[in-house]
Write a protein that holds these residues in place. Structure first.
Motif, short mmCIF file in Angstrom:
data_model
loop_
_atom_site.label_atom_id
_atom_site.label_comp_id
_atom_site.label_asym_id
_atom_site.label_seq_id
_atom_site.Cartn_x
_atom_site.Cartn_y
_atom_site.Cartn_z
N ALA A 317 0.87 -1.04 -0.04
CA ALA A 317 0.12 -0.08 0.03
C ALA A 317 0.93 1.27 0.02
CB ALA A 317 -1.02 0.11 1.22
N GLY A 318 0.32 2.30 -0.59
CA GLY A 318 1.04 3.52 -0.87
C GLY A 318 0.55 4.38 -1.99
N PRO A 319 0.86 5.84 -1.85
CA PRO A 319 0.26 6.70 -2.89
C PRO A 319 1.05 6.70 -4.04
CG PRO A 319 1.40 7.92 -1.30
CD PRO A 319 1.47 6.59 -0.73
N VAL A 320 0.69 7.01 -5.22
CA VAL A 320 1.24 7.28 -6.37
C VAL A 320 1.97 6.11 -7.32
CG1 VAL A 320 2.61 9.09 -7.61
CG2 VAL A 320 1.54 9.79 -5.72
N LEU A 321 2.84 5.69 -6.33
CA LEU A 321 3.75 4.69 -7.09
C LEU A 321 3.09 3.31 -7.16
CD1 LEU A 321 7.08 5.27 -5.24
CD2 LEU A 321 6.43 5.97 -7.67
N PRO A 322 3.52 2.28 -8.18
CA PRO A 322 2.87 1.15 -8.11
C PRO A 322 3.17 0.37 -6.79
CG PRO A 322 4.14 1.41 -9.87
CD PRO A 322 4.27 2.55 -9.10
N GLY A 323 2.33 -0.32 -6.30
CA GLY A 323 2.32 -1.27 -5.04
C GLY A 323 3.71 -2.10 -5.02
N PHE A 324 4.17 -2.57 -5.95
CA PHE A 324 5.54 -3.59 -5.89
C PHE A 324 6.44 -2.55 -5.47
CE2 PHE A 324 9.02 -5.08 -8.31
CZ PHE A 324 9.35 -6.36 -7.45
N LEU A 325 6.69 -1.44 -6.09
CA LEU A 325 7.82 -0.38 -5.88
C LEU A 325 7.73 0.12 -4.44
CD1 LEU A 325 8.08 1.82 -8.65
CD2 LEU A 325 9.53 0.25 -8.32
N TRP A 326 6.48 0.18 -3.81
CA TRP A 326 6.19 0.28 -2.44
C TRP A 326 6.74 -0.71 -1.52
CZ3 TRP A 326 6.28 4.92 0.02
CH2 TRP A 326 5.81 6.01 -0.52
N PHE A 327 6.54 -1.99 -2.12
CA PHE A 327 6.84 -2.98 -1.22
C PHE A 327 8.38 -3.19 -0.94
CE2 PHE A 327 7.84 -7.57 -0.71
CZ PHE A 327 7.09 -7.92 0.38
N VAL A 328 9.05 -2.88 -2.35
CA VAL A 328 10.55 -3.04 -2.36
C VAL A 328 11.00 -1.81 -1.50
CG1 VAL A 328 12.34 -2.81 -3.84
CG2 VAL A 328 10.48 -4.01 -4.53
N ILE A 329 10.46 -0.62 -1.64
CA ILE A 329 10.93 0.42 -0.66
C ILE A 329 11.11 0.26 0.70
CG2 ILE A 329 10.58 2.82 0.00
CD1 ILE A 329 9.64 3.51 -2.97
N LYS A 330 9.78 -0.67 1.20
CA LYS A 330 9.48 -0.65 2.67
C LYS A 330 10.64 -1.83 2.85
CE LYS A 330 4.88 0.39 2.62
NZ LYS A 330 3.49 -0.18 2.51
N MET A 331 11.08 -2.96 2.19
CA MET A 331 11.84 -3.84 2.60
C MET A 331 13.30 -3.38 2.61
SD MET A 331 11.43 -7.71 0.90
CE MET A 331 11.85 -7.09 -1.12
N LEU A 332 13.52 -2.47 1.55
CA LEU A 332 14.89 -1.82 1.59
C LEU A 332 15.22 -0.85 3.07
CD1 LEU A 332 15.45 -0.77 -2.07
CD2 LEU A 332 16.71 -2.74 -0.79
N ALA A 333 14.16 -0.32 3.27
CA ALA A 333 14.20 0.74 4.45
C ALA A 333 14.46 -0.30 5.73
CB ALA A 333 12.82 1.47 4.80
N VAL A 334 13.85 -1.44 5.74
CA VAL A 334 14.17 -2.52 7.02
C VAL A 334 15.84 -2.82 6.82
CG1 VAL A 334 13.65 -4.69 8.13
CG2 VAL A 334 11.78 -3.22 7.22
N PHE A 335 16.33 -2.98 5.54
CA PHE A 335 17.59 -3.67 5.37
C PHE A 335 18.32 -2.48 5.74
CE2 PHE A 335 21.01 -3.05 2.30
CZ PHE A 335 21.72 -4.30 2.77
N LEU A 336 18.14 -1.09 5.55
CA LEU A 336 18.90 0.06 5.81
C LEU A 336 19.12 0.07 7.37
CD1 LEU A 336 20.42 2.69 5.39
CD2 LEU A 336 18.23 3.70 5.12
N PHE A 337 17.82 -0.10 8.06
CA PHE A 337 17.80 -0.23 9.42
C PHE A 337 18.84 -1.22 10.15
CE2 PHE A 337 16.03 -1.89 13.56
CZ PHE A 337 16.17 -0.84 14.20
N THR A 338 18.84 -2.54 9.44
CA THR A 338 19.76 -3.49 9.88
C THR A 338 21.15 -3.00 9.70
OG1 THR A 338 19.52 -4.71 7.96
CG2 THR A 338 17.94 -5.34 9.65
N GLN A 339 21.58 -2.45 8.75
CA GLN A 339 22.79 -2.05 8.49
C GLN A 339 23.33 -0.99 9.29
OE1 GLN A 339 24.76 -4.02 6.44
NE2 GLN A 339 22.94 -5.08 6.60
N TRP A 340 22.19 -0.12 9.71
CA TRP A 340 22.63 0.96 10.35
C TRP A 340 23.00 0.48 12.09
CZ3 TRP A 340 18.16 4.71 12.46
CH2 TRP A 340 18.75 5.80 13.26
N MET A 341 22.04 -0.45 12.51
CA MET A 341 22.34 -1.41 13.56
C MET A 341 23.71 -1.96 13.53
SD MET A 341 20.06 -0.50 15.72
CE MET A 341 20.01 1.05 14.93
N ARG A 342 24.17 -2.38 12.58
CA ARG A 342 25.15 -3.19 12.47
C ARG A 342 26.67 -2.12 12.56
NH1 ARG A 342 29.07 -4.45 8.50
NH2 ARG A 342 29.85 -6.53 8.62
N SER A 343 26.37 -0.91 11.97
CA SER A 343 27.54 0.03 12.20
C SER A 343 27.52 0.81 13.44
CB SER A 343 27.31 1.04 10.88
OG SER A 343 27.43 0.31 9.70
#
Length: 380
Positions: A317-343
């Protein structure tokens, strides 16, 4: 269609506002009975039918999902991880192999796969060979029921959330096999630590997810996404969706913390602590087997991100962009968080890690589940 709160979720995957005030929430999943799976999408595009059509479409759909995941891991795991870590630690990351250093992906793949596969003496060969494959399979299989967008979900079983956690848990078997079969005391210690960590944090992870099930009233992934499609709060033109990260932020924080332990990121990366046990369970692995172990690590990170995106962040779910792109963005946000914690976060000792899991996370997850049940019971 599904009626939830003040909003209506239509069969085409868009939640539209009703006269009593609900706002638009695009790209939301439809109700379970109206969900189009990836298999159905492929059979429709190819115009095939018959007994073997679904099987063929399933193979094609699975191949597409695996290709997408491998591409995501190659870019994020080999290149993105280094860039993110360098940014957090004020260093220069890979920038010499190709534009922006992107060809390091190819260089690393060739370098690792061309190395000799060294098999130590005394290893339990069948278990040692199978362990990396088991860990990769456990992550890939979990994506079969993840709704990534309209028509991009391989299967939608009634117990989809249970299936995801069941397949992800199989990785613990691979960790035990790798540690025990390597005939190395450091590998054995790493495998035992990994299993102890998974036991201590997987239970809180599942119990916290159960609080979402209490809210949604279903284990089906598409229905959990559909339940988040209506607005939670409207502040003029700003609409806050009813994502469970907003409805129950405490559960969201608990799940994020437990997920860090499940994917072995700081402060919970003790099973691979190089200053204590070399590289833990993967000490004796090289060449393609090392690649498979490394691949499974990042696949589980993205599987954790996919689960978080689905049950707490509205899925696609998300505005404007296709749903698949929103899903990938959310996954990458979680990935960024894990790398932030790692550093940013130092690791804890193994005894502290187990104590946090059993005495802290477990108690908090049960408290959250009971409180959620009470709230839902009172509202209902």
């Amino acid at each position: 269609m599904v009626q939830s709160g003040n909003g209506t979720t239509t069969a085409n995957g868009t939640a539209t506002a009703t006269p009593d005030g609900a706002a638009n929430a695009t790209n939301a999943s439809a109700a379970a009975g109206d969900v189009t799976t990836l298999t159905e999408t492929i059979t429709g595009l190819l115009g095939i039918s018959g007994p073997g059509a679904d099987f063929l479409a399933g193979l094609i759909g699975g191949a597409l999902i695996i290709t997408f995941l491998l591409t995501l891991v190659a870019v994020s795991g080999i290149w993105g991880k280094r860039k993110i870590t360098a940014a957090f630690t004020d260093r220069v990351a890979v920038n010499r192999v190709g534009p922006f250093g992107l060809l390091i992906i190819v260089a690393d793949a060739v370098r690792l796969l061309s190395k000799e596969l060294i098999i130590p003496e005394g290893v339990d060969r069948p278990a040692w060979d199978i362990a990396p494959i088991v860990m990769v399979f456990s992550a890939v299989a979990g994506f079969a029921v993840i709704p990534m967008g309209s028509g991009i979900q391989l299967a939608d079983p009634e117990a989809g959330l249970v299936y995801v956690f069941a397949t992800a848990s199989v990785a613990s078997v691979g960790l035990v096999m790798a540690g025990y079969s390597s005939n190395n005391k450091y590998s054995l210690l790493g495998g035992l630590r990994a299993v102890a960590q998974n036991l201590a944090y997987e239970i809180p992870l599942i119990i916290t997810a159960a609080s979402v099930v209490v809210f949604a009233g279903s284990l089906r992934m598409s229905e959990i996404v559909a339940a988040q499609a209506v607005p939670l709060l409207e502040l003029g033109p700003i609409v806050i969706p009813a994502w469970y990260a907003f409805v129950n932020p405490f559960a969201f924080l608990l799940f994020m913390a437990a997920n860090l332990a499940e994917v072995g990121r700081n402060p919970f990366d003790v099973p691979e602590a190089p200053t204590e046990i070399v590289a833990g369970w993967q000490t004796e692995y090289s060449s393609v087997y090392f690649v498979l172990g490394y691949l499974s690590e990042f696949l589980h990170i993205f599987l954790g991100g996919a689960i978080i995106a689905t049950i707490f962040l509205g899925g696609p779910a998300g505005p404007v962009l296709p749903g698949f792109l929103w899903f990938v963005i959310k996954m990458l946000a979680v990935f960024l968080f894990t790398q932030w914690m790692r550093s940013a976060i130092p690791r804890v000792r193994i005894d502290q890690l187990i104590e946090i899991g059993w005495k802290g996370m477990l108690v908090l997850s049960f408290a959250n589940l009971v409180l959620t049940a009470v709230i839902v019971g009172v509202i209902a």
